[in-house]
Design a protein around this motif. Structure first.
Motif, short mmCIF file in Angstrom:
data_model
loop_
_atom_site.label_atom_id
_atom_site.label_comp_id
_atom_site.label_asym_id
_atom_site.label_seq_id
_atom_site.Cartn_x
_atom_site.Cartn_y
_atom_site.Cartn_z
N LEU A 102 0.84 -1.20 0.00
CA LEU A 102 0.00 0.00 0.00
C LEU A 102 0.88 1.25 0.00
N ILE A 103 0.44 2.28 -0.73
CA ILE A 103 1.17 3.54 -0.74
C ILE A 103 0.22 4.66 -0.30
N PRO A 104 0.75 5.66 0.40
CA PRO A 104 -0.11 6.75 0.86
C PRO A 104 -0.71 7.54 -0.30
N ASP A 105 -1.95 7.95 -0.14
CA ASP A 105 -2.65 8.78 -1.13
C ASP A 105 -2.23 10.23 -0.88
N VAL A 106 -1.59 10.88 -1.86
CA VAL A 106 -1.11 12.25 -1.67
C VAL A 106 -2.25 13.24 -1.52
N ASN A 107 -3.44 12.91 -2.06
CA ASN A 107 -4.59 13.80 -1.95
C ASN A 107 -5.32 13.66 -0.62
N PRO A 109 -4.23 12.00 3.10
CA PRO A 109 -3.25 11.26 3.91
C PRO A 109 -3.88 10.14 4.76
N ASN A 110 -5.18 10.16 4.97
CA ASN A 110 -5.84 9.11 5.77
C ASN A 110 -6.12 7.86 4.94
N ASN A 111 -5.95 7.94 3.64
CA ASN A 111 -6.21 6.80 2.75
C ASN A 111 -4.91 6.24 2.20
N ALA A 112 -4.97 5.00 1.78
CA ALA A 112 -3.84 4.36 1.11
C ALA A 112 -4.34 3.77 -0.20
N ILE A 113 -3.47 3.78 -1.18
CA ILE A 113 -3.80 3.23 -2.49
C ILE A 113 -3.12 1.87 -2.62
N GLU A 114 -3.86 0.89 -3.09
CA GLU A 114 -3.27 -0.42 -3.33
C GLU A 114 -2.99 -0.55 -4.83
#
Length: 171
Positions: A102-107, A109-114
């Motif tokens: 998982l990588i942090p969502d730059v838009n 910060p509370n979400n992560a992108i898989e």
């Protein structure tokens, strides 16, 4: 003479002048490697001639960016250095399946992108040195550069160096 012609000529003469000792008919063991993370592979070698063999590896790779299962098949030429030591080189390829971390969502910060994972195919080279002990064991150290040739977009044209220590039982 450019550097690539010089290297090819040197490799040809080294290969032509070295004599190889016979290699074991079968060898089975582990190949423990590092390519941006730790990986362990089951490894099987089968001689197909006096100085050549196939090597099949299947295992798990735990990287900083992804986790992958992969299988690799290589053709190798083996040459004697001195006494119990051999060096070898080869080529081949393989396939596998990877799942990215998982990588942090730059838009947000509370979400992560898989990132999307999936199947991949790669080409590989191989060069190494081994100690063919008086025991029924062979210990090797090799470098296997790999480049992605097919698969999902995160692995296309990706280049990796896989450095590993191998320990195999010969029979």
């Amino acid at each position: 003479m450019n550097i690539s012609k010089l290297m090819a000529t040197t490799l040809f003469f080294i290969t032509a002048t070295l004599s190889a000792q016979e290699i074991a008919n079968h060898a089975f063991g582990l190949r423990l490697g590092e390519s941006d993370g730790f990986g362990a592979e089951l490894s099987y070698q089968k001689s197909i001639g006096r100085y050549s063999r196939f090597e099949l590896n299947a295992g798990y790779r735990d990287s900083r960016e992804f986790d992958a299962f992969k299988a690799t098949l290589l053709y190798q030429n083996v040459f004697s250095i001195d006494g119990i030591f051999n060096w070898y080189y080869g080529f081949g390829g393989g396939a596998g399946s990877a799942k990215f971390e998982l990588i942090p969502d730059v838009n947000n910060p509370n979400n992560a992108i898989e990132p999307e994972g999936g199947l991949f195919v790669f080409a590989a080279g191989d060069i190494g040195i081994e100690a063919n002990l008086n025991l029924p064991l062979v210990i090797s150290l090799d470098i296997r550069p790999e480049i992605g040739i097919l698969g999902y977009e995160s692995f296309d044209d990706r280049f990796e160096f896989d450095v590993a220590l191998g320990i195999r039982y010969q029979f």
